[in-house]
Design a protein around this motif. Structure first.
Motif, PDB file in Angstrom:
ATOM      1  N   PRO A   1       4.582 -29.431  42.257  1.00 27.69           N
ATOM      2  CA  PRO A   1       5.101 -28.965  40.961  1.00 27.69           C
ATOM      3  C   PRO A   1       5.955 -30.022  40.279  1.00 27.69           C
ATOM      4  N   ASN A   2       6.069 -29.916  38.964  1.00 26.86           N
ATOM      5  CA  ASN A   2       7.102 -30.638  38.234  1.00 26.86           C
ATOM      6  C   ASN A   2       8.370 -29.800  38.357  1.00 26.86           C
ATOM      7  N   LEU A   3       9.464 -30.427  38.788  1.00 29.75           N
ATOM      8  CA  LEU A   3      10.700 -29.690  39.029  1.00 29.75           C
ATOM      9  C   LEU A   3      11.822 -30.199  38.122  1.00 29.75           C
ATOM     10  N   TYR A   4      12.703 -29.293  37.740  1.00 27.26           N
ATOM     11  CA  TYR A   4      13.736 -29.585  36.751  1.00 27.26           C
ATOM     12  C   TYR A   4      15.078 -28.993  37.175  1.00 27.26           C
ATOM     13  N   TRP A   5      16.152 -29.707  36.848  1.00 25.54           N
ATOM     14  CA  TRP A   5      17.507 -29.157  36.914  1.00 25.54           C
ATOM     15  C   TRP A   5      18.074 -29.112  35.503  1.00 25.54           C
ATOM     16  N   TYR A   6      18.577 -27.931  35.133  1.00 31.24           N
ATOM     17  CA  TYR A   6      19.244 -27.740  33.852  1.00 31.24           C
ATOM     18  C   TYR A   6      20.673 -27.262  34.111  1.00 31.24           C
ATOM     19  N   ARG A   7      21.537 -27.540  33.149  1.00 34.44           N
ATOM     20  CA  ARG A   7      22.887 -26.970  33.158  1.00 34.44           C
ATOM     21  C   ARG A   7      23.086 -26.241  31.835  1.00 34.44           C
ATOM     22  N   GLN A   8      23.739 -25.109  31.928  1.00 36.66           N
ATOM     23  CA  GLN A   8      24.018 -24.313  30.734  1.00 36.66           C
ATOM     24  C   GLN A   8      25.504 -23.985  30.703  1.00 36.66           C
ATOM     25  N   ALA A   9      26.194 -24.470  29.666  1.00 33.23           N
ATOM     26  CA  ALA A   9      27.583 -24.087  29.462  1.00 33.23           C
ATOM     27  C   ALA A   9      27.604 -22.708  28.820  1.00 33.23           C
ATOM     28  N   ALA A  10      28.729 -22.035  28.927  1.00 32.01           N
ATOM     29  CA  ALA A  10      28.841 -20.667  28.421  1.00 32.01           C
ATOM     30  C   ALA A  10      28.459 -20.606  26.946  1.00 32.01           C
ATOM     31  N   GLY A  11      27.508 -19.731  26.617  1.00 37.02           N
ATOM     32  CA  GLY A  11      27.098 -19.549  25.234  1.00 37.02           C
ATOM     33  C   GLY A  11      26.335 -20.713  24.630  1.00 37.02           C
ATOM     34  N   ARG A  12      25.879 -21.607  25.480  1.00 42.23           N
ATOM     35  CA  ARG A  12      25.172 -22.784  24.984  1.00 42.23           C
ATOM     36  C   ARG A  12      23.737 -22.826  25.481  1.00 42.23           C
TER      37      ARG A  12
ATOM     38  N   LEU B   1      20.206 -24.876  27.163  1.00 41.94           N
ATOM     39  CA  LEU B   1      19.888 -25.526  28.434  1.00 41.94           C
ATOM     40  C   LEU B   1      19.878 -27.039  28.251  1.00 41.94           C
ATOM     41  N   GLN B   2      20.720 -27.708  29.001  1.00 41.95           N
ATOM     42  CA  GLN B   2      20.752 -29.163  28.973  1.00 41.95           C
ATOM     43  C   GLN B   2      19.945 -29.695  30.151  1.00 41.95           C
ATOM     44  N   LEU B   3      18.920 -30.457  29.861  1.00 40.84           N
ATOM     45  CA  LEU B   3      18.105 -31.035  30.924  1.00 40.84           C
ATOM     46  C   LEU B   3      18.881 -32.142  31.617  1.00 40.84           C
ATOM     47  N   LEU B   4      19.025 -32.025  32.940  1.00 47.96           N
ATOM     48  CA  LEU B   4      19.767 -33.024  33.712  1.00 47.96           C
ATOM     49  C   LEU B   4      18.805 -34.010  34.384  1.00 47.96           C
ATOM     50  N   PHE B   5      17.885 -33.474  35.167  1.00 48.92           N
ATOM     51  CA  PHE B   5      16.939 -34.290  35.917  1.00 48.92           C
ATOM     52  C   PHE B   5      15.586 -33.592  35.950  1.00 48.92           C
ATOM     53  N   TYR B   6      14.521 -34.398  36.066  1.00 50.95           N
ATOM     54  CA  TYR B   6      13.230 -33.822  36.373  1.00 50.95           C
ATOM     55  C   TYR B   6      12.469 -34.753  37.292  1.00 50.95           C
ATOM     56  N   SER B   7      11.501 -34.144  37.984  1.00 53.04           N
ATOM     57  CA  SER B   7      10.772 -34.880  39.004  1.00 53.04           C
ATOM     58  C   SER B   7       9.304 -34.470  38.982  1.00 53.04           C
ATOM     59  N   VAL B   8       8.426 -35.465  38.988  1.00 52.42           N
ATOM     60  CA  VAL B   8       6.986 -35.186  38.987  1.00 52.42           C
ATOM     61  C   VAL B   8       6.381 -35.342  40.378  1.00 52.42           C
TER      62      VAL B   8
ATOM     63  N   LYS C   1      31.779 -36.366  43.996  1.00 52.35           N
ATOM     64  CA  LYS C   1      33.113 -35.891  43.626  1.00 52.35           C
ATOM     65  C   LYS C   1      33.022 -35.087  42.339  1.00 52.35           C
ATOM     66  N   LEU C   2      33.237 -33.796  42.425  1.00 58.53           N
ATOM     67  CA  LEU C   2      33.116 -32.936  41.257  1.00 58.53           C
ATOM     68  C   LEU C   2      34.265 -33.141  40.272  1.00 58.53           C
ATOM     69  N   LEU C   3      33.905 -32.990  38.986  1.00 58.85           N
ATOM     70  CA  LEU C   3      34.882 -33.008  37.902  1.00 58.85           C
ATOM     71  C   LEU C   3      34.973 -31.607  37.306  1.00 58.85           C
ATOM     72  N   LEU C   4      36.069 -31.342  36.601  1.00 56.61           N
ATOM     73  CA  LEU C   4      36.195 -30.047  35.935  1.00 56.61           C
ATOM     74  C   LEU C   4      35.017 -29.806  34.991  1.00 56.61           C
ATOM     75  N   SER C   5      34.570 -30.870  34.333  1.00 59.13           N
ATOM     76  CA  SER C   5      33.496 -30.761  33.352  1.00 59.13           C
ATOM     77  C   SER C   5      32.132 -30.460  33.980  1.00 59.13           C
ATOM     78  N   ASP C   6      32.048 -30.474  35.298  1.00 58.80           N
ATOM     79  CA  ASP C   6      30.793 -30.137  35.972  1.00 58.80           C
ATOM     80  C   ASP C   6      30.592 -28.626  36.076  1.00 58.80           C
ATOM     81  N   SER C   7      31.594 -27.869  35.707  1.00 59.00           N
ATOM     82  CA  SER C   7      31.450 -26.408  35.741  1.00 59.00           C
ATOM     83  C   SER C   7      30.324 -25.966  34.806  1.00 59.00           C
ATOM     84  N   GLY C   8      29.591 -24.946  35.222  1.00 60.70           N
ATOM     85  CA  GLY C   8      28.513 -24.436  34.387  1.00 60.70           C
ATOM     86  C   GLY C   8      27.517 -23.642  35.207  1.00 60.70           C
ATOM     87  N   PHE C   9      26.468 -23.241  34.541  1.00 56.54           N
ATOM     88  CA  PHE C   9      25.404 -22.458  35.163  1.00 56.54           C
ATOM     89  C   PHE C   9      24.224 -23.395  35.381  1.00 56.54           C
TER      90      PHE C   9
END
Lengths: 109, 111
Positions: free
Chosen positions: A31-42, A44-51, A80-88
């Protein structure tokens, strides 16, 4: 049809701690696989994908990395996580349509 | 750069009316466009796919149009119900299998 397993459902981590989110796929191969992040009320931001195994495309420079050690496994990591890494965080598999996992709500404190 | 734009303002309509949502895109030459529904705290769920050579597609109370000249897709829900309340997203696949979603439009169907 495909099933995307993603865990955990919720996660609270301190700033500076590492992160590993795992996603596995059933019901399809190569499969083609994807990671997205979604901030509250925002959107889907595409982070990474893999073929394919070992093939990662990064969309946004950031504190995260992704790996695909097996055909149906996709891992999102941070040293090392940052505060800004919070999300769905959502993992998805895509052929003619996208199937999503249940998502992981990450709160960095 | 490639962009997918949806109305960020929430759409409030009365039960029984037709809801119409818009998706505009730039710098894509898509073979198809997709629409998804997302409920709070859940991942999006696929609804419909419309190909570039299709002007219109229907599924039950849903209708999607695709105008590649205007670079726009319209998503209609007829006889809307409160259960249709959700966020609706359009999506396009770009080069290299990159799948990008619009920001979504929140629909609220009121009694």
């Amino acid at each position: 049809s495909q099933t995307i397993h993603q865990w955990p459902a919720t996660l609270v981590q301190p700033v500076g701690s590492p992160l590993s989110l795992e996603c596995t796929v059933e019901g399809t191969s190569n499969p083609n696989l994807y990671w997205y992040r979604q901030a509250a009320g925002r959107g889907l931001q595409l982070l990474f994908y893999s073929v394919g195994i070992g093939q990662i495309s990064s969309e946004v420079p950031q504190n995260l990395s992704a790996s695909r050690p097996q055909d149906r496994q996709f891992i999102l990591s941070s040293k090392k996580l940052l505060l800004s890494d919070s999300g769905f965080y959502l993992c998805a598999s895509f052929a003619s349509e996208a199937f999503f996992g249940q998502g992981t709500r990450l709160t960095v404190v | 750069s490639q962009k997918i734009e949806q109305n960020s303002e929430a759409l409030n309509i009365q039960e029984g009316k037709t809801a119409t949502l818009t998706c505009n895109y730039t710098n894509y030459s898509p073979a198809y466009l997709q629409w998804y529904r997302q409920d709070p705290g859940r991942g999006p769920v696929f609804l419909l796919l419309i190909r570039e050579n299709e002007k219109e597609k229907r599924k039950e109370r849903l209708k999607v149009t695709f105008d590649t000249t205007l670079k726009q897709s319209l998503f209609h829900i007829t006889a809307s119900q409160p259960a249709d309340s959700a966020t609706y997203l359009c999506a396009l696949k770009g080069g290299g299998n990159k799948l990008t979603f619009g920001t979504g439009t929140q629909l609220k169907v009121e009694l």
